[in-house]
Design an enzyme around this catalytic site. Structure first.
Site, PDB file in Angstrom:
ATOM      1  N   HIS A 154       0.694  -1.366   0.024  1.00  0.00           N
ATOM      2  CA  HIS A 154      -0.105   0.155   0.046  1.00  0.00           C
ATOM      3  C   HIS A 154       0.788   1.216  -0.060  1.00  0.00           C
ATOM      4  O   HIS A 154       0.403   2.352  -0.444  1.00  0.00           O
ATOM      5  CB  HIS A 154      -1.083  -0.061   1.114  1.00  0.00           C
ATOM      6  N   ASP A 363       3.797   9.461  -1.175  1.00  0.00           N
ATOM      7  CA  ASP A 363       2.660   8.549  -0.732  1.00  0.00           C
ATOM      8  C   ASP A 363       2.408   7.648  -1.793  1.00  0.00           C
ATOM      9  O   ASP A 363       2.623   7.476  -2.985  1.00  0.00           O
ATOM     10  CB  ASP A 363       1.581   9.345  -0.622  1.00  0.00           C
TER      11      ASP A 363
END
Length: 463
Positions: A154, A363
């Protein structure tokens, strides 16, 4: 075929809303599809001699795993979040390494393997989630597991030269070859892993994205961008709580726009630079005083890790300085909330905001960007300002893309967003809305599982 999901923490499927990108993405899908979900039960004991708790919640069998306190701390706060997290977010300066961290990281992964093996059925698809559990597939193989195994990361995957700074990096990455599918958020992340395998292990991917381990296992490495349930979130935003509605009405009366930032209090999110950008904008455009305010929501996280305590102190000091410099008796430029806010209220706050300021330094994806777009009124939509270093920027190219290191660029893009004509806002929003619909949670899940499912000849042989 039954889906078995394994993650560090098991979600509470009785809750209608979840917090955290992983839980949000998987909870609804698991409710609809059914299967098994195994994860830590949230309790740390001196010893972990008790058996995992097994409970059926609707069509999902939830297996909650107890873990010993000291071992879990070394695994989670230690190796996962003091080594892997800063490393994978390109922050070598923040790595804190202790050999006990790596030892217990592997020990906890072995506990997960021991807990899962008795519950597996022959044709289960096993999907392991995130950086906490990278070596789990290898431990399952050691215990005789022949199921199809998938892994999804993720967070970002770093370039080869950065990854090589981690102690015993080759042994860790080698465990990824136990999987049949390794999924990444972006094409860049997938390429970084392929380049590492070529440079360190002389494993060259073929044209289809497969690599073959020295043991002969073929592993597909690919991009599977995670999404949200777009329509559900849009409906949630339309059902705005009364207090959010009243605050929106107040801003409209005062001709004041709300800029929103929603991030865990993490050094990867670029929060000090965001506050600096507000300061820079007000210096360059003094006519904007009183015309907007940044609502920054930053729930606490991992506060027992020193780097997180430091970022909290820094952000609070900067917020106080900027507010002291510009505030009036009925206006402050930065409104800072250091606690969790429910997802249904967040949806209303997104809809009530003219700009989302999503500016992480690095991110994996960033679902706040997608939630903001889903929440908007298409007749009068807000503007997304998005970091070029968020995984979402690879898809969401009609956002105002910004360099979060360049405070001047951030200030000017924020000003552009606040003053953008409605025709341009509508055009950008329409494009972005279609973009997030094409990679929503259901599509992400179906694409990954279609890749993880056995090849047709294997499936026919097993029938």
């Amino acid at each position: 075929m039954r889906l078995v999901v394994v993650s560090n923490r098991v979600a509470d499927l009785r809750k209608t809303t979840q917090s955290g990108g992983l839980a949000v993405a998987l909870a609804d899908a698991m409710r609809d599809r059914g299967g098994v979900w195994l994860g830590w039960d949230g309790q740390s004991n001196e010893k972990a001699e008790s058996e995992p708790q097994v409970e059926d919640v609707g069509s999902v069998r939830v297996i909650s795993l107890p873990l010993p306190k000291d071992e879990y701390e070394n695994y989670y706060a230690g190796y996962a979040n003091s080594v892997l997290w800063p490393l994978f977010h390109y922050r070598l300066d923040l790595i804190s390494y202790d050999p006990a961290y790596l030892r217990d990281y592997h020990a906890i992964n072995q506990r997960f393997a021991d807990a899962l093996i008795p519950h597996l059925q022959e044709d289960d698809l096993v999907w392991i989630q995130d950086y906490h559990l990278i070596p789990l597939g290898g431990y399952l193989r050691q215990r005789g597991c022949r199921n199809r195994l998938g892994f999804f990361l993720h967070i970002p995957f770093p370039p080869h030269d950065l990854l090589a700074a981690a102690p015993e990096h080759a042994d860790l990455i080698k465990t990824l070859m136990a999987y049949d599918v390794v999924g990444m958020q972006t094409e860049t992340d997938a390429l970084h892993l392929k380049h590492y395998l070529e440079a360190e292990m002389t494993i060259t991917p073929d044209e289809e994205g497969y690599v073959t381990s020295p043991g002969g296992r073929r592993c597909f490495i690919g991009r599977f961008p995670i999404g949200i349930d777009v329509e559900q979130f849009r409906r949630m935003a339309e059902d705005m709580p009364d207090d959010v509605h009243f605050d929106m009405m107040r801003n409209q009366i005062l001709d004041r726009k709300q800029v929103i930032g929603v991030d865990r209090l993490d050094y990867s999110k670029g929060l000090p630079q965001r506050v600096d950008a507000v300061d820079r904008l007000l210096t360059r455009h003094p006519e904007m005083e009183g015309r907007f305010s940044l609502l920054q929501i930053s729930p606490p996280t991992r506060e027992n890790v020193e780097a997180y305590a430091n970022i909290r102190d820094k952000l609070e000091a900067m917020t106080g300085r900027v507010n002291g410099k510009y505030s009036d008796f009925n206006w402050t430029p930065v409104r800072y909330i250091h606690r969790s806010v429910s997802r249904d209220k967040l949806a209303g706050l997104y809809r009530a905001s003219a700009v989302a300021f999503v500016t992480p330094l690095r991110d994996g994806m960033n679902l706040v960007a997608k939630e903001f777009v889903a929440a908007q009124d298409p007749n009068d939509p807000g503007v997304l300002v998005l970091s070029q270093f968020a995984g979402a920027a690879e898809e969401m190219t009609e956002a105002l893309i910004v360099n979060p290191i360049d405070v001047d660029d951030m200030a000017e893009k924020l000003y552009q967003a606040l003053t953008m004509p409605i025709e341009e806002r509508r055009r950008r929003h329409e494009w972005l809305y279609e973009c997030i619909r094409k990679s929503d949670t259901k599509i992400w899940l179906e694409d990954f599982l279609a890749c993880l499912a056995p090849p047709m000849d294997d499936a026919a042989a097993a029938a």
